[in-house]
Design an enzyme around this catalytic site. Structure first.
Site, mmCIF file in Angstrom:
data_model
loop_
_atom_site.group_PDB
_atom_site.id
_atom_site.type_symbol
_atom_site.label_atom_id
_atom_site.label_comp_id
_atom_site.label_asym_id
_atom_site.label_seq_id
_atom_site.Cartn_x
_atom_site.Cartn_y
_atom_site.Cartn_z
ATOM 1 N N THR A 35 0.859 -1.188 0.000
ATOM 2 C CA THR A 35 0.000 0.000 0.000
ATOM 3 C C THR A 35 0.889 1.230 0.000
ATOM 4 O OG1 THR A 35 0.018 0.070 2.386
ATOM 5 C CG2 THR A 35 -1.794 -1.112 1.365
ATOM 6 N N GLU B 286 -5.841 -3.324 -0.523
ATOM 7 C CA GLU B 286 -6.300 -4.398 0.360
ATOM 8 C C GLU B 286 -7.492 -5.155 -0.208
ATOM 9 O OE1 GLU B 286 -5.354 -1.421 1.270
ATOM 10 O OE2 GLU B 286 -4.422 -1.388 3.241
ATOM 11 N N LYS C 284 -13.106 18.379 11.275
ATOM 12 C CA LYS C 284 -14.037 18.318 12.396
ATOM 13 C C LYS C 284 -14.328 19.727 12.891
ATOM 14 C CE LYS C 284 -12.792 13.682 13.596
ATOM 15 N NZ LYS C 284 -11.509 13.008 13.664
ATOM 16 N N TRP D 107 -18.841 16.820 11.099
ATOM 17 C CA TRP D 107 -17.813 16.548 10.101
ATOM 18 C C TRP D 107 -18.083 17.253 8.789
ATOM 19 C CZ3 TRP D 107 -16.862 10.518 10.496
ATOM 20 C CH2 TRP D 107 -16.282 10.252 11.765
HETATM 21 P P1 AMP Z 1 -4.903 2.552 -2.792
HETATM 22 O O1 AMP Z 1 -4.722 1.336 -1.971
HETATM 23 O O2 AMP Z 1 -3.626 3.286 -3.055
HETATM 24 O O3 AMP Z 1 -5.645 2.292 -4.059
HETATM 25 O O4 AMP Z 1 -5.795 3.565 -1.930
HETATM 26 C C1 AMP Z 1 -7.080 3.224 -1.486
HETATM 27 C C2 AMP Z 1 -7.805 4.452 -0.984
HETATM 28 O O5 AMP Z 1 -8.019 5.391 -2.037
HETATM 29 C C3 AMP Z 1 -9.191 4.184 -0.453
HETATM 30 O O6 AMP Z 1 -9.174 3.678 0.858
HETATM 31 C C4 AMP Z 1 -9.834 5.558 -0.567
HETATM 32 O O7 AMP Z 1 -9.481 6.399 0.521
HETATM 33 C C5 AMP Z 1 -9.218 6.118 -1.809
HETATM 34 N N1 AMP Z 1 -10.131 5.955 -2.956
HETATM 35 C C6 AMP Z 1 -10.076 5.021 -3.918
HETATM 36 N N2 AMP Z 1 -11.059 5.199 -4.821
HETATM 37 C C7 AMP Z 1 -11.771 6.275 -4.427
HETATM 38 C C8 AMP Z 1 -12.925 6.978 -4.934
HETATM 39 N N3 AMP Z 1 -13.532 6.621 -6.063
HETATM 40 N N4 AMP Z 1 -13.371 8.029 -4.222
HETATM 41 C C9 AMP Z 1 -12.764 8.424 -3.086
HETATM 42 N N5 AMP Z 1 -11.682 7.816 -2.570
HETATM 43 C C10 AMP Z 1 -11.187 6.764 -3.221
#
Ligand code: AMP
Length: 529
Positions: free
Chosen positions: A173, A316, A425, A430
């Protein structure tokens, strides 16, 4: 009981076998640096993957060993994916945009034994080589090195078999705090994920699809497109250059129908198309994820008859969690209602479950109002991070806390309101930084925006909006506030707007909120005086 069904292990190499057998002549196109275009097909990829599997065995790589790749999107990289997995290895795709310290940590933590890399990353490889203690072989994809490695091998090879629960891929990640964490995908989870991904309400892939993945192959398994496109025998178009003019040309020349990537890529493409009148050929589907897709972007594509699949997921989750697709009552909705729907992150396909809980862990209703911590469980969701002594990251009912804050609607649609760390916040309530940012991007003259919480003596935190203007635009704070007023509650309006030259991004193109929060946490707002 007499009778029964066959045991057909859900192993990933069966996807490539199928592509080779049933769609062998379907092309894989790669645009390499220097504008060099190369063509292979599924039969060619399968043949070369077998040769590579033999070469890896010759080099002493064994079942379960990690095989690293530090590369952009191209056919040789795809061969390395399938060759590594086919010989029983665990493919480890490394994010090329990480800092040195993170790259050292990841490669050593994964215990990679061999590294395939692109020539453009040779300086990086030279620099970090002494610190990557476990790597025994370095193979450059360019200069004929990779081609020579496999040329000498026969393609007479049977994929390594085993249990469908065996690991086959490792992705870290892009965490913004602490060390990156590895997610170990398994054959079974990956294959089921691919079967779900091809379906109409998800990525809608078929043998007619021509897929240009803009998402890098190192970002969350390249959103699993190398597996799902093979499963249907679609054509893949890879490029090492995703600047808008090159992308438009590729789309037209290769007849691209599907593409997928993060919002920042589409912003650049939209500006190019606007400025030059370039056309997007046969493009009919764009999947946008990684960060929230702004309304203006969704409208831009849908106005041109292009379907937007707004997707939410995470490393994940292999990575797909939800995707937006037409609902049962689509024909009854007007344009604005459809846009409202598409601005949310869509629904789960079969195989994923979602719920939201409050701070105490109490289940929240799916009422389209209650916002809480988003949790998930399912067939392709992480149970425990790779070599992590913290143990399982799920509760006793298998729920994994995503770290996102969300609202679930009565019809099941997901609305991500924030990362839990990014939420602002104010006065015990929120404010969604994502909603503020996306509303701001809809204002003419605004190229990009970031909303961060700034300490406030009365309200705890108040929003500060950082804005990058479009080139030549002279938009004022008052104009932005006037625009925002039409989209968000009055008490959400930023106390101040600051214009900046640029905003920092993470290695996967998300706004780097941690850095911005640190920088502006103690900013002196006039309202705080
Ligand atoms: P990654 O593992 O780098 O793909 O990051 C995952 C995170 O990206 C998620 O937990 C979200 O916080 C954010 N994320 C992914 N897709 C979206 C989306 N369409 N809208 C808002 N946040 C997103």
């Amino acid at each position: 009981m007499l009778g029964g069904m066959q045991d057909w292990p859900l192993r990933v190499m069966r996807i490539l076998d199928h592509a080779e057998r049933e769609h062998g002549t379907r092309e894989i196109v790669s645009l390499y640096p220097g504008g060099i275009k190369a063509r292979s097909d599924w039969a060619g990829i399968a043949r070369d993957a077998r040769k590579l599997a033999r070469a890896l065995e010759r080099l002493g790589v064994r079942k379960g060993d990690r095989i690293g790749t530090l590369a952009m999107n191209h056919g040789r990289h795809l061969i390395a994916w399938y060759g590594a997995i086919g010989m029983g290895g665990v493919l480890h795709t490394i994010n090329t945009r990480l800092f040195d310290e993170q790259l050292v940590y990841i490669v050593n933590h994964a215990e990679d034994r061999i590294l395939f890399y692109d020539k453009v990353f040779a300086p990086l490889v030279e620099r970090l080589r002494p610190r990557w203690t476990g790597i025994e072989h370095f193979v450059c994809f360019d200069n004929g090195e990779f081609d020579d490695l496999i040329a000498a091998e026969s393609d007479d090879y049977a994929w390594v078999e085993g249990d469908e629960r065996e690991p086959m891929m490792l992705c870290y990640t892009s965490g913004t705090t602490g060390n990156p964490k590895g997610v170990l995908y398994e054959h079974r989870s990956t294959l089921i994920h691919a079967m779900m991904q091809i379906s109409p309400d998800v990525f809608d892939l078929s043998a007619r699809a021509v897929v240009l993945p803009v998402v890098p192959m190192f970002h969350a398994a390249g959103w699993a497109l190398p597996f799902s496109t093979a499963m249907v025998g679609g054509k893949l178009v890879y490029s090492t250059d995703y600047t808008p003019p090159v992308m438009c040309e590729l789309m037209r020349e290769e007849g691209v129908t599907h593409t997928a990537g993060v919002p920042t890529v589409w912003l650049a493409l939209m500006q190019h198309v606007e400025g030059t009148g370039a056309d997007l050929g046969k493009l009919n589907t764009v999947h946008i994820g990684g960060s929230a897709a702004p309304r203006a972007m969704i409208k831009y594509f849908t106005d041109r008859g292009i379907r937007v699949g707004h997707a939410w997921g995470m490393t994940e989750m292999s990575p797909l969690g939800t995707v937006g697709a037409a609902t049962g009552d689509w024909d009854l909705l007007d344009e604005e209602q459809r846009l409202d729907y598409m601005c949310r992150q869509g629904r789960v396909p079969f195989g994923v479950e979602l719920r939201t809980v409050d701070e105490e862990g109490t289940l929240l209703p799916r009422d389209g109002r209650s916002s809480g911590r988003l949790q998930t469980r399912g067939a392709w969701i992480v149970r425990q991070y790779f070599q992590d002594d913290k143990g399982e990251v799920i509760d006793e009912e298998d729920w994994f806390d995503t770290g996102d804050v969300a609202i679930l609607h009565p019809n099941g649609t997901l609305q991500i309101t924030d990362r839990s760390k990014d939420v602002i916040k104010s006065g015990g309530e929120w404010i969604s930084s994502i909603d503020l940012e996306n509303a701001a991007i809809g204002c003419p003259g605004v190229a990009e925006a970031a909303a961060v919480g700034v300490r406030h003596p009365k309200w705890d935190e108040r929003p500060l909006l950082l804005v990058v203007r479009k080139e030549g635009a002279e938009v004022t704070p008052d104009q932005i506030i006037a625009h925002l007023s039409g989209h968000v509650a009055k008490w959400w309006l930023p106390d101040e707007i600051l214009f900046v030259e640029s905003l920092p991004h993470t290695a996967t193109g998300k706004l780097l909120k941690t850095a911005l929060r640190e920088q502006y946490r103690d900013y002196k707002l006039a309202s705080a005086a």
